[in-house]
Motif scaffolding. Sequence first.
Motif, short mmCIF file in Angstrom:
data_model
loop_
_atom_site.label_atom_id
_atom_site.label_comp_id
_atom_site.label_asym_id
_atom_site.label_seq_id
_atom_site.Cartn_x
_atom_site.Cartn_y
_atom_site.Cartn_z
N GLN A 28 0.81 -1.37 -0.12
CA GLN A 28 0.02 0.26 -0.13
C GLN A 28 0.80 1.19 0.10
OE1 GLN A 28 -2.17 -0.59 3.55
NE2 GLN A 28 -4.10 -1.50 2.25
N SER A 29 1.80 0.98 0.58
CA SER A 29 2.92 2.36 0.81
C SER A 29 3.51 2.69 -0.69
CB SER A 29 3.88 2.04 1.70
OG SER A 29 3.54 1.98 3.17
N MET A 30 3.55 1.74 -1.52
CA MET A 30 4.07 1.98 -2.66
C MET A 30 3.31 2.29 -3.54
SD MET A 30 7.14 -1.05 -3.02
CE MET A 30 5.89 -2.41 -2.48
N GLY A 31 1.81 1.84 -3.52
CA GLY A 31 0.95 2.12 -4.60
C GLY A 31 -0.53 2.79 -4.08
N VAL A 32 -1.06 2.57 -3.04
CA VAL A 32 -2.29 2.95 -2.71
C VAL A 32 -2.02 4.42 -2.02
CG1 VAL A 32 -4.49 2.70 -0.99
CG2 VAL A 32 -3.49 0.71 -2.43
N THR A 33 -1.06 4.36 -1.06
CA THR A 33 -1.02 5.63 -0.14
C THR A 33 -0.57 6.86 -1.00
OG1 THR A 33 -0.38 4.57 1.66
CG2 THR A 33 0.26 6.58 1.80
N PRO A 34 0.25 6.69 -1.92
CA PRO A 34 0.45 7.82 -2.83
C PRO A 34 -0.74 8.53 -3.60
CG PRO A 34 2.37 6.35 -3.06
CD PRO A 34 1.21 5.79 -2.16
N ILE A 35 -1.68 7.63 -3.98
CA ILE A 35 -2.75 8.11 -4.56
C ILE A 35 -3.75 8.67 -3.70
CG2 ILE A 35 -4.79 7.18 -5.77
CD1 ILE A 35 -3.39 5.08 -6.71
N LEU A 36 -3.86 8.13 -2.48
CA LEU A 36 -4.65 8.86 -1.43
C LEU A 36 -4.16 10.09 -0.82
CD1 LEU A 36 -5.50 5.63 0.73
CD2 LEU A 36 -6.94 7.02 -0.68
N ARG A 72 1.20 7.82 10.81
CA ARG A 72 0.16 7.15 9.85
C ARG A 72 0.43 5.93 9.41
NH1 ARG A 72 -2.97 10.54 4.78
NH2 ARG A 72 -4.26 8.91 3.93
N LEU A 73 1.78 5.56 9.01
CA LEU A 73 2.11 4.18 8.38
C LEU A 73 1.97 3.24 9.62
CD1 LEU A 73 3.68 2.44 6.40
CD2 LEU A 73 5.59 3.34 7.40
N PHE A 74 2.26 3.60 10.82
CA PHE A 74 2.09 2.82 11.89
C PHE A 74 0.60 2.48 12.19
CE2 PHE A 74 0.94 2.37 16.52
CZ PHE A 74 1.48 1.05 16.73
N PHE A 75 -0.31 3.07 12.04
CA PHE A 75 -1.80 2.75 12.43
C PHE A 75 -2.32 2.04 11.26
CE2 PHE A 75 -1.20 6.04 15.90
CZ PHE A 75 -2.09 5.26 16.95
N THR A 76 -1.75 2.51 10.13
CA THR A 76 -2.28 1.61 8.98
C THR A 76 -1.69 0.13 8.90
OG1 THR A 76 -2.26 3.43 7.38
CG2 THR A 76 -2.02 1.36 6.26
N GLY A 77 -0.46 -0.05 9.14
CA GLY A 77 -0.01 -1.41 9.51
C GLY A 77 -0.65 -2.20 10.52
N LEU A 78 -0.70 -1.54 11.69
CA LEU A 78 -1.48 -2.23 12.94
C LEU A 78 -3.06 -2.63 12.48
CD1 LEU A 78 -1.55 -2.96 15.80
CD2 LEU A 78 -2.50 -0.58 16.39
#
Length: 251
Positions: free
Chosen positions: A24-32, A72-78
Motif C-alpha cells: 500500500q505504501s508503494m501504490g495506494v497511499t500515494p494516490i490517497l 499514519r504508517l504505524f496505524f495503517t500497519g496495525l
Amino acid sequence: MFRSLIFGACLVGVVAGLLLTAAQSMGVTPILLSAEQFEIREPAMASAGHGHAEEAHGHDGSAWAPDGGYERLFFTGLSNVLAAIGFAAILLVFMNQLRAHGRITLTPAHGLLVGLLAYLAVFLAPAIGLPPEIPGTVSAAVESRQTWWIATVALVAVGLGMLWLARGWKKALGLPLLALPYLFVPAHPEGPLFEHPDETAVSALNALHHEFIWVSAATNLFFWLVVGLLCALVLKRVTETACENNEHAAA
C-alpha cells in the motif's frame, strides 16, 4: 490444535499485514495523498491549518486522526495486521475442515486457490458494485454501503463454495447467489462523482479514482494470495506436528 491454529493465524496475519502495508505504501497511499490535496476545507478549519479527510467530509474538527508520515504508517500497519489475523483465522478453520473431509490437500497450489476465492468474495465482488473510492468522492450513505458489502460477501462466499464443493445439480444453486447482490446495489447520488468547483481538479480526481481502483485490486490480490499460501503452509505444519504428537503418545 485450537491453540496452534490461533498461533498460526497470528503468524500469518503479522506477515501478510506487514506485506500489505508495504504494498500500500508503494501504490495506494500515494494516490490517497494526492487526492487529499484537492479536498475542500471549511474556512475556519483551513485557517487553523487542519487538512484531514474527516474535516473535509464535515466531521467534527476535534476528532482525532493520525498525523502523516510514520504515525499514519504505524496505524495503517496495525489495522492491516489485525484484519489479516482475523481473515487468516477464518481461512485456517475453513481449510482445516476441507482437509478433514478430504476435499483439499495442503499444497501451495490449493492455498493459492483458497486465497483467490477469498479475494473474489471479499474484494472483487463488492468492488464490481461499489468500486473503491478516494477522498472527496460523492457516494451513497455509509450504512447502506456497509450493509450491502456484508450481504455481498456472504452471498458470494456461499455461492463460490457451492460451485466448488457441491456435487451434481446442487452446484447450479451457487450461480443465483453470485448474481443476487447486484439487484440491490446502493444507488449513487445524482450528479457528478466529484463536487470540486475546479474542472481541472475534477479531471485530476477522476484520473486518480480510476488508478486507485486498479491499484487497490492488485494490492488486495497480492494480499489474499499471500494469506492463502501461508495458511496452507502453516496448517500443513500444524497437522504434521499433531500427527507426530499422537504417534508419540500412542507409543
